[in-house]
Design an enzyme around this catalytic site. Structure first.
Site, PDB file in Angstrom:
ATOM      1  N   THR A  23      27.884 -12.367 -47.420  1.00 13.52           N
ATOM      2  CA  THR A  23      29.333 -12.435 -47.541  1.00 13.52           C
ATOM      3  C   THR A  23      29.818 -11.949 -48.900  1.00 13.52           C
ATOM      4  OG1 THR A  23      29.397 -14.264 -45.979  1.00 13.52           O
ATOM      5  CG2 THR A  23      31.327 -13.998 -47.370  1.00 13.52           C
ATOM      6  N   SER A  70      22.312 -12.637 -44.266  1.00 10.53           N
ATOM      7  CA  SER A  70      21.114 -13.354 -44.717  1.00 10.53           C
ATOM      8  C   SER A  70      20.309 -13.932 -43.567  1.00 10.53           C
ATOM      9  CB  SER A  70      21.478 -14.440 -45.721  1.00 10.53           C
ATOM     10  OG  SER A  70      22.227 -15.462 -45.116  1.00 10.53           O
ATOM     11  N   THR A 103      24.933 -16.788 -47.674  1.00 17.82           N
ATOM     12  CA  THR A 103      24.722 -18.232 -47.835  1.00 17.82           C
ATOM     13  C   THR A 103      23.968 -18.883 -46.681  1.00 17.82           C
ATOM     14  OG1 THR A 103      26.890 -18.773 -46.912  1.00 17.82           O
ATOM     15  CG2 THR A 103      26.738 -18.479 -49.319  1.00 17.82           C
ATOM     16  N   ASP A 104      23.852 -18.206 -45.516  1.00 18.53           N
ATOM     17  CA  ASP A 104      23.143 -18.836 -44.399  1.00 18.53           C
ATOM     18  C   ASP A 104      21.679 -19.110 -44.721  1.00 18.53           C
ATOM     19  OD1 ASP A 104      25.388 -18.948 -42.844  1.00 18.53           O
ATOM     20  OD2 ASP A 104      24.917 -17.155 -41.676  1.00 18.53           O
TER      21      ASP A 104
END
Length: 190
Positions: A23, A70, A103-104
């Site tokens: 992101t 990610s 961030t995942d």
């Protein structure tokens, strides 16, 4: 981002930004719908250029490792990333590395780097909860904080860290608790 005519630029520490996507490199397709964005759309150079204040704190170099969400990061990619970071950190002129990441899987990548990178120099993993071209993106401030951390002599010997939302978290304990700004924490740990 070095200015050869400025002698003070040479006194600044050198930080390498390794971009993986996510992101923080996302482009929002619909300004009215923040959920409609393409992660991993901007290059490492574009991300660095979007935060001109970086040059106040470090001489910045960039390296494009990947550019994808990610959730597509694999263990084989973790190994390759770790090896590349370790090789770069062997340079005498490099103070630290910042890894931009979605961030995942940010916490997993950060923890893997914490376990595998053999260097006392800082490795800082950073991401964003809002796309770079969205309304009020958090990535630019997160990246600035990450570079400042990687350039700091106080970060030496601390292992891999996650820098998000004005906080420095140990990669060993960092967790994503929810999907919004402020969503990363170490719980009761430091």
């Amino acid at each position: 981002v070095e200015d050869a005519a400025d002698p003070s630029a040479e006194a600044l520490p050198k930080v390498l930004i390794v971009a993986t996507g996510g992101t923080i490199a996302g482009v929002q397709n619909d300004p009215d719908d923040p959920a409609k964005y393409r992660s991993g759309s901007l290059s490492a150079e574009q991300i660095v250029a979007s935060v001109p204040r970086l040059e106040e704190y470090a001489q910045v170099e960039s390296l494009q490792f990947s550019n994808l969400p990610s959730s597509f990061i694999t263990p084989a990619m973790w190994i390759s990333l770790s090896r590349q970071i370790e090789a770069q950190l062997s340079r005498d002129d490099l103070a630290g590395v910042v890894v931009t990441h979605g961030t995942d899987r940010l916490e997993e990548t950060a923890f893997f780097l914490h376990l595998t990178v053999r260097s006392g120099k800082p490795v800082v993993v950073v991401g964003a909860q809002r796309p770079a071209t969205g309304t009020s993106p958090d990535g630019p401030q997160n990246l600035l904080d990450a570079v400042r951390t990687a350039a700091s002599p106080q970060a030496v010997g601390k292992g891999a860290m996650v820098v998000m939302d004005g906080r420095i978290l140990s990669a060993r304990e960092a967790r994503k608790f929810y999907q919004r700004v402020g969503g990363f924490s170490t719980g009761d740990m430091g």
